[in-house]
Design a protein around this motif. Structure first.
Motif, PDB file in Angstrom:
ATOM      1  N   SER A 107     -17.703 -13.174   0.471  1.00 37.85           N
ATOM      2  CA  SER A 107     -16.520 -13.550   1.242  1.00 37.85           C
ATOM      3  C   SER A 107     -15.347 -12.643   0.916  1.00 37.85           C
ATOM      4  N   GLU A 108     -15.174 -12.342  -0.394  1.00 35.10           N
ATOM      5  CA  GLU A 108     -14.054 -11.496  -0.809  1.00 35.10           C
ATOM      6  C   GLU A 108     -14.199 -10.084  -0.248  1.00 35.10           C
ATOM      7  N   VAL A 109     -15.432  -9.548  -0.337  1.00 32.08           N
ATOM      8  CA  VAL A 109     -15.663  -8.191   0.157  1.00 32.08           C
ATOM      9  C   VAL A 109     -15.436  -8.111   1.657  1.00 32.08           C
ATOM     10  N   LYS A 110     -15.966  -9.124   2.401  1.00 29.41           N
ATOM     11  CA  LYS A 110     -15.822  -9.113   3.859  1.00 29.41           C
ATOM     12  C   LYS A 110     -14.361  -9.246   4.264  1.00 29.41           C
ATOM     13  N   GLU A 111     -13.641 -10.195   3.602  1.00 26.18           N
ATOM     14  CA  GLU A 111     -12.237 -10.401   3.952  1.00 26.18           C
ATOM     15  C   GLU A 111     -11.415  -9.139   3.679  1.00 26.18           C
ATOM     16  N   ARG A 112     -11.656  -8.513   2.528  1.00 30.23           N
ATOM     17  CA  ARG A 112     -10.887  -7.324   2.184  1.00 30.23           C
ATOM     18  C   ARG A 112     -11.232  -6.170   3.123  1.00 30.23           C
ATOM     19  N   GLN A 113     -12.515  -6.039   3.462  1.00 27.71           N
ATOM     20  CA  GLN A 113     -12.910  -4.967   4.378  1.00 27.71           C
ATOM     21  C   GLN A 113     -12.293  -5.172   5.755  1.00 27.71           C
ATOM     22  N   ASP A 114     -12.254  -6.457   6.198  1.00 28.58           N
ATOM     23  CA  ASP A 114     -11.662  -6.733   7.513  1.00 28.58           C
ATOM     24  C   ASP A 114     -10.180  -6.372   7.537  1.00 28.58           C
ATOM     25  N   ILE A 115      -9.478  -6.743   6.464  1.00 24.54           N
ATOM     26  CA  ILE A 115      -8.039  -6.465   6.398  1.00 24.54           C
ATOM     27  C   ILE A 115      -7.797  -4.960   6.335  1.00 24.54           C
ATOM     28  N   ILE A 116      -8.562  -4.279   5.472  1.00 22.66           N
ATOM     29  CA  ILE A 116      -8.379  -2.834   5.340  1.00 22.66           C
ATOM     30  C   ILE A 116      -8.718  -2.125   6.639  1.00 22.66           C
ATOM     31  N   SER A 117      -9.809  -2.572   7.303  1.00 19.62           N
ATOM     32  CA  SER A 117     -10.195  -1.949   8.570  1.00 19.62           C
ATOM     33  C   SER A 117      -9.107  -2.140   9.619  1.00 19.62           C
ATOM     34  N   PHE A 118      -8.528  -3.346   9.660  1.00 19.84           N
ATOM     35  CA  PHE A 118      -7.475  -3.625  10.631  1.00 19.84           C
ATOM     36  C   PHE A 118      -6.255  -2.738  10.371  1.00 19.84           C
ATOM     37  N   LEU A 119      -5.831  -2.656   9.095  1.00 18.63           N
ATOM     38  CA  LEU A 119      -4.631  -1.878   8.781  1.00 18.63           C
ATOM     39  C   LEU A 119      -4.865  -0.383   9.010  1.00 18.63           C
ATOM     40  N   VAL A 120      -6.059   0.109   8.670  1.00 18.72           N
ATOM     41  CA  VAL A 120      -6.347   1.525   8.870  1.00 18.72           C
ATOM     42  C   VAL A 120      -6.344   1.891  10.348  1.00 18.72           C
ATOM     43  N   SER A 121      -6.906   0.984  11.166  1.00 15.05           N
ATOM     44  CA  SER A 121      -6.993   1.280  12.602  1.00 15.05           C
ATOM     45  C   SER A 121      -5.685   1.012  13.338  1.00 15.05           C
ATOM     46  N   SER A 122      -4.871   0.082  12.815  1.00 14.01           N
ATOM     47  CA  SER A 122      -3.672  -0.331  13.537  1.00 14.01           C
ATOM     48  C   SER A 122      -2.399   0.348  13.053  1.00 14.01           C
ATOM     49  N   VAL A 123      -2.363   0.769  11.806  1.00 10.17           N
ATOM     50  CA  VAL A 123      -1.149   1.358  11.229  1.00 10.17           C
ATOM     51  C   VAL A 123      -1.472   2.791  10.786  1.00 10.17           C
ATOM     52  N   LYS A 124      -0.868   3.754  11.421  1.00  7.77           N
ATOM     53  CA  LYS A 124      -1.154   5.154  11.110  1.00  7.77           C
ATOM     54  C   LYS A 124      -0.350   5.655   9.913  1.00  7.77           C
ATOM     55  N   ASP A 125       0.764   5.022   9.630  1.00  4.83           N
ATOM     56  CA  ASP A 125       1.583   5.460   8.499  1.00  4.83           C
ATOM     57  C   ASP A 125       1.006   4.884   7.204  1.00  4.83           C
ATOM     58  N   PRO A 126       0.548   5.721   6.255  1.00  2.00           N
ATOM     59  CA  PRO A 126      -0.129   5.215   5.053  1.00  2.00           C
ATOM     60  C   PRO A 126       0.769   4.392   4.138  1.00  2.00           C
ATOM     61  N   LEU A 149       1.778  -3.339   3.511  1.00  5.87           N
ATOM     62  CA  LEU A 149       1.221  -4.552   4.121  1.00  5.87           C
ATOM     63  C   LEU A 149       0.018  -5.062   3.332  1.00  5.87           C
ATOM     64  N   LEU A 150      -0.822  -4.125   2.837  1.00 13.01           N
ATOM     65  CA  LEU A 150      -1.967  -4.537   2.028  1.00 13.01           C
ATOM     66  C   LEU A 150      -1.493  -5.177   0.723  1.00 13.01           C
ATOM     67  N   SER A 200       2.964   5.284  15.562  1.00  6.45           N
ATOM     68  CA  SER A 200       3.964   6.297  15.201  1.00  6.45           C
ATOM     69  C   SER A 200       3.769   6.736  13.751  1.00  6.45           C
ATOM     70  N   VAL A 201       3.837   8.033  13.537  1.00  2.92           N
ATOM     71  CA  VAL A 201       3.780   8.584  12.190  1.00  2.92           C
ATOM     72  C   VAL A 201       5.190   9.008  11.786  1.00  2.92           C
ATOM     73  N   LEU A 202       5.766   8.301  10.840  1.00  2.00           N
ATOM     74  CA  LEU A 202       7.148   8.553  10.435  1.00  2.00           C
ATOM     75  C   LEU A 202       7.218   9.691   9.426  1.00  2.00           C
ATOM     76  N   THR A 203       8.395  10.217   9.241  1.00  4.78           N
ATOM     77  CA  THR A 203       8.600  11.183   8.175  1.00  4.78           C
ATOM     78  C   THR A 203       8.516  10.439   6.838  1.00  4.78           C
ATOM     79  N   ILE A 204       8.293  11.187   5.774  1.00  4.21           N
ATOM     80  CA  ILE A 204       8.168  10.559   4.448  1.00  4.21           C
ATOM     81  C   ILE A 204       9.439   9.796   4.093  1.00  4.21           C
ATOM     82  N   GLU A 205      10.593  10.371   4.405  1.00  4.18           N
ATOM     83  CA  GLU A 205      11.864   9.720   4.078  1.00  4.18           C
ATOM     84  C   GLU A 205      12.025   8.425   4.854  1.00  4.18           C
ATOM     85  N   ASP A 206      11.680   8.455   6.168  1.00  2.00           N
ATOM     86  CA  ASP A 206      11.801   7.242   6.976  1.00  2.00           C
ATOM     87  C   ASP A 206      10.817   6.174   6.521  1.00  2.00           C
TER      88      ASP A 206
END
Length: 538
Positions: free
Chosen positions: A367-386, A392-393, A416-422
């Protein structure tokens, strides 16, 4: 008559000497004891093997085997056995028939009599055995092996023994030699202890620990009381100490104890002092957007520069750059939350494994692995700014620590990919708003607390919505909560989070709105114009 007892104080030199001497003595004693025990085991094993070798030599002797077929076997066997005993140094070599009647013995009076110990293992199970036991001659290390004739039949037993008394004499001789050798490192250890103790005493100028401690506290109190910022650096341009005023002024410039000075102009001034071995005064120094007046004084030892003391005074008041502080705090909190969460999970899994609840443990892990993978997959695909994705993670880990449900709307998207400062300026805004929502939901609803986060950049703005089921924000307090120092929490170090949010949003020319949430608490909407983030990229 009153006797006033004085407390005996042992100086550092004596303490170090006694400590090192004690350690050397204990080490030598333990090694000696261990080696002594090893000698016992080694010699017993060696004597047993030697006894077995002699027993097998006797059992394979053709004269002894042939003598078993004669009318009086002991006449030949006794002579051969005694010859073997004297040649090998064994204490006794005994040959007996299937009935345990001796055909040989160092004492002829025992020939023809039964052996004192059992021969069942050798005669019935045809085994060769080594053991320690008592016999007619006393305690001995013995070996017994069957005697076979040419037809492959067991016709008797060969028994060889070495008396324990003789073995112990040999062991004692080894121990005496080892103890004598052990005295050599002990003597050298004591001499080394005295030398090291004197050397340490010399290095600390003959001061006692109490005196060193007092001098350190005195120096620390002196530096802390100076109103000007005082910083010391070594010749590698690394900060070694800062007083209170310096920590207050430069905490936003990443100038910390142990850190490297990165300002090029300041590095040039430090190198000039090192080269000239002389101080500099009233030098201008620009850090960030603030101008300072700087004095540099070398720390000399034997006419060599070992460090530099910087005395810094401000020309104008500097506005605190709380964004950087907030970023460090956010990352630190995220790491602490993640560590705390994983420790709890590991303790639970460990408990289930101890209780042999393997299925439950597998369920939690899956359950822990699946939940964490789902969250990480969502954030990686939805948020381009690392940086924002990492923030959020981290809040997911923080929510698990607080036992508050944190949900991301699946339709949320931030391409959107922001500048490092932003990115650095946006992270504390998002982090503080989510932290406040988590805390508000936890305070009101405990484990039933809920927080929902959604975000988008489809239009001209980047929009974040954070909702909770906490107590909400009354309309009359909508502007008050952003004042620096305002808080509803107990304790110190509160009331800065929303002030940071307000200040950071101003950098983007953005807005923040407060409304009622569909969950029953407050809803914070952050609007950041996309154009602000893209200016530097254009």
């Amino acid at each position: 008559m009153y006797i006033i007892a004085k407390k005996i104080r042992i100086n550092l030199l004596t303490q170090l000497t006694l400590l090192i001497t004690f350690v050397v003595f204990i080490s030598t004693f333990l090694v000696s004891t261990l080696f002594s025990g090893m000698i016992d085991e080694i010699i017993e094993h060696y004597i047993g093997q030697e006894a077995m070798t002699v027993a097998e030599l006797t059992a394979n002797n053709n004269k002894i085997i042939q003598a078993f077929d004669e009318q009086y076997p002991s006449e030949k066997i006794q002579a051969v056995a005694e010859h073997i005993r004297k040649t090998t140094g064994a204490d006794y070599v005994t040959v007996a028939n299937l009935n345990g009647i001796r055909y040989s013995h160092p004492n002829p009076n025992y020939i023809g009599k039964h052996t004192a110990t059992s021969n069942d293992a050798t005669l019935k199970r045809h085994e060769s055995v080594i053991y320690k036991g008592n016999g007619i001659s006393g305690p001995a290390i013995k070996a017994k092996t069957p005697i076979w004739n040419n037809k492959g039949e067991v016709i008797g037993v060969s028994s060889v023994g070495f008396l324990v008394n003789n073995v112990e004499k040999q062991v004692f001789e080894y121990r005496v030699k080892f103890i004598k050798l052990s005295l050599i490192p002990l003597i050298f250890g004591v001499m080394g202890a005295i030398f090291i103790a004197r050397r340490v005493k010399k290095l600390i100028f003959g001061l006692e620990p109490e005196e060193i401690s007092y001098l350190f506290k005195e120096k620390e109190a002196t530096l802390e009381s100076i109103r000007d910022a005082t910083v010391t650096v070594n010749i590698e341009e690394r900060v070694t100490s800062m007083n209170k005023r310096a920590r207050e002024l430069f905490r936003d410039h990443s100038l910390v104890v142990g850190g490297i000075i990165k300002n090029e102009h300041l590095n040039e001034l430090i190198k000039e002092v090192i080269n000239k071995k002389a101080g500099l005064a009233n030098k201008n120094l620009l850090l960030g957007h603030q101008l300072y007046i700087l004095d540099l004084s070398p720390i000399l030892k034997q006419n060599e520069v070992k460090g530099i003391v910087l005395t810094i005074r401000t020309i104008s008041e500097i506005e605190q750059l709380t964004t950087e502080v907030s970023k460090i705090k956010t990352f630190s909190e995220n790491m602490r939350a993640q560590n705390h969460e994983f420790l709890n999970k590991l303790n639970t899994i460990y408990g289930l494994l101890i209780l042999k609840q393997y299925d439950r443990a597998r369920e939690i892990i899956s359950s822990e692995v699946k939940e964490r993978q789902d969250i990480i997959s969502f954030l990686v695909s939805s948020v381009k700014d690392p940086l924002i994705a990492a923030c959020l993670l981290g809040k997911v880990n923080r929510s698990k620590e607080l036992k508050v449900s944190l949900h991301f709307e699946h339709e949320s998207n931030l391409t959107s990919v922001l500048t490092i400062e932003d990115s650095k300026n946006l992270v504390p805004i998002i982090g503080n708003i989510i932290d406040n929502a988590l805390e508000a939901a936890r305070v009101k609803n405990g484990m039933n607390g809920k927080v929902k986060v959604s975000f988008t950049d489809l239009g001209k703005d980047i929009i974040f919505d954070v909702e909770d089921n906490g107590a909400g924000v009354p309309k009359e307090m909508a502007s008050t909560i952003f004042i620096d120092g305002y808080t509803t929490k107990n304790g110190e170090n509160h009331g800065i989070g929303l002030a940071i949010v307000k200040s950071s949003i101003a950098l983007f020319n953005g807005e923040i709105y407060i409304d009622n949430s569909s969950l029953g608490g407050a809803r914070f909407t952050i609007v950041i114009p996309k154009r602000t983030s893209l200016k530097k990229e254009e």
